[in-house]
Motif scaffolding. Structure first.
Motif, mmCIF file in Angstrom:
data_model
loop_
_atom_site.group_PDB
_atom_site.id
_atom_site.type_symbol
_atom_site.label_atom_id
_atom_site.label_comp_id
_atom_site.label_asym_id
_atom_site.label_seq_id
_atom_site.Cartn_x
_atom_site.Cartn_y
_atom_site.Cartn_z
ATOM 1 N N VAL A 91 122.707 2.658 60.551
ATOM 2 C CA VAL A 91 122.255 1.271 60.372
ATOM 3 C C VAL A 91 120.782 1.178 60.783
ATOM 4 N N VAL A 92 120.139 0.100 60.337
ATOM 5 C CA VAL A 92 118.764 -0.177 60.755
ATOM 6 C C VAL A 92 118.832 -1.034 62.020
ATOM 7 N N THR A 93 118.288 -0.527 63.108
ATOM 8 C CA THR A 93 118.375 -1.210 64.399
ATOM 9 C C THR A 93 117.121 -2.042 64.671
ATOM 10 N N GLN A 94 117.332 -3.260 65.101
ATOM 11 C CA GLN A 94 116.219 -4.127 65.495
ATOM 12 C C GLN A 94 115.762 -3.745 66.906
ATOM 13 N N ASN A 129 113.820 -4.129 53.611
ATOM 14 C CA ASN A 129 114.952 -4.084 54.548
ATOM 15 C C ASN A 129 116.274 -3.811 53.835
ATOM 16 N N GLN A 130 116.447 -4.409 52.665
ATOM 17 C CA GLN A 130 117.664 -4.171 51.887
ATOM 18 C C GLN A 130 117.772 -2.697 51.482
ATOM 19 N N ASP A 133 118.533 -0.500 54.511
ATOM 20 C CA ASP A 133 119.944 -0.582 54.910
ATOM 21 C C ASP A 133 120.778 0.456 54.165
ATOM 22 N N GLN A 134 120.517 0.605 52.882
ATOM 23 C CA GLN A 134 121.264 1.586 52.078
ATOM 24 C C GLN A 134 120.898 3.014 52.476
ATOM 25 N N ALA A 136 119.730 4.042 55.385
ATOM 26 C CA ALA A 136 120.257 4.323 56.722
ATOM 27 C C ALA A 136 121.737 4.690 56.653
ATOM 28 N N ASN A 137 122.480 4.007 55.794
ATOM 29 C CA ASN A 137 123.899 4.304 55.629
ATOM 30 C C ASN A 137 124.127 5.657 54.968
ATOM 31 N N LYS A 146 113.599 -1.355 62.911
ATOM 32 C CA LYS A 146 112.643 -2.335 62.395
ATOM 33 C C LYS A 146 112.147 -3.194 63.547
#
Length: 242
Positions: A91-94, A129-130, A133-134, A136-137, A146
């Motif tokens: 996942v993309v981590t904040q 970001n979209q 997300d893909q 990162a998965n 991010k």
């Protein structure tokens, strides 16, 4: 020359007078004992197997198979544990600025880290970001994070976002500024992946040779046609019996 270790009366006299050294009977005995032990062990092993029934021999074989299976299972467990340790993200981590050194610089000593500097109100950042997300998965061995751009770098201009920073080996490897190089509002997961792959942040996409694919397609078409022809011939033959 006579053998000084030979059992002769003359040699015994010479040994008694100290002219010849004593026989090396100990070494000879050790060799004989060793040979006897080897022969006995071999005989015991053969007798042990000879005396076993077929069921006992099958059991022995099963035990050996179980040992091999256990070793294989242990090896697979180690491989799975190593893969799980490597593919730990997804996942993309904040993050925030205080987290940056720990989450990015230090973390990049073990694996690649992709940092997205963004602003929520900029459409290109939302699209980035979209896509991330893909990615990162798909590439769980790479860490994706991010952070709001001007929280990371004070007064960071909006015209520079989205910006991707690629870290590896504890240092920055690439600074990719602006949406245009990713395709602007036409950016795709594939276009971003291609750029990340050039900097070793993710594996390169497998290149497909169009000519090879064309040949495969032709081959499949010919094979299908031949198969269909054979089936038609069989149908014709069947119809001939009526």
């Amino acid at each position: 020359m006579d053998d000084p270790n030979a059992d002769t009366e003359w040699n015994d006299i010479l040994r008694a007078k100290g002219i010849l050294p004593p026989k090396d009977e100990k070494s000879k005995d050790e060799v004989e004992d060793w040979y006897t032990d080897v022969v006995r062990a071999k005989q015991e092993q053969e007798q042990s197997l000879d005396n076993k029934t077929l069921d006992e021999l099958d059991e022995l074989e099963d035990e050996q198979d179980d040992r091999i299976l256990l070793e294989y299972r242990q090896k697979r467990m180690q491989e799975m544990q190593a893969a799980a340790a490597k593919n730990k993200f997804g996942v993309v981590t904040q993050i925030s600025k205080p987290d940056f050194i720990r989450e990015v610089t230090e973390a990049s000593k073990e694996y690649h880290v992709v940092v997205h500097l963004y602003q929520d109100y900029i459409p290109a950042c939302k699209l980035m970001n979209q896509c991330l997300d893909q990615l990162a998965n798909e590439f769980k061995a790479t860490k994706f994070v991010k952070i709001i751009a001007d929280q990371c770098i004070p007064n960071y201009p909006d015209r520079n976002v989205p910006t991707l920073l690629i870290y590896g080996e504890g240092d920055i490897k690439a600074n990719l500024v602006g949406a245009i190089q990713f395709g602007g509002m036409e950016m795709t997961v594939r276009s971003i992946r291609s750029i990340l792959a050039r900097h070793d942040a993710v594996p390169a996409e497998k290149v497909v040779d169009p000519e090879k694919e064309k040949k495969k397609t032709i081959y499949r078409t010919q094979a299908t046609a031949a198969l269909s022809s054979d089936e038609d011939d069989e149908d014709d033959d069947d119809r001939g019996y009526y």
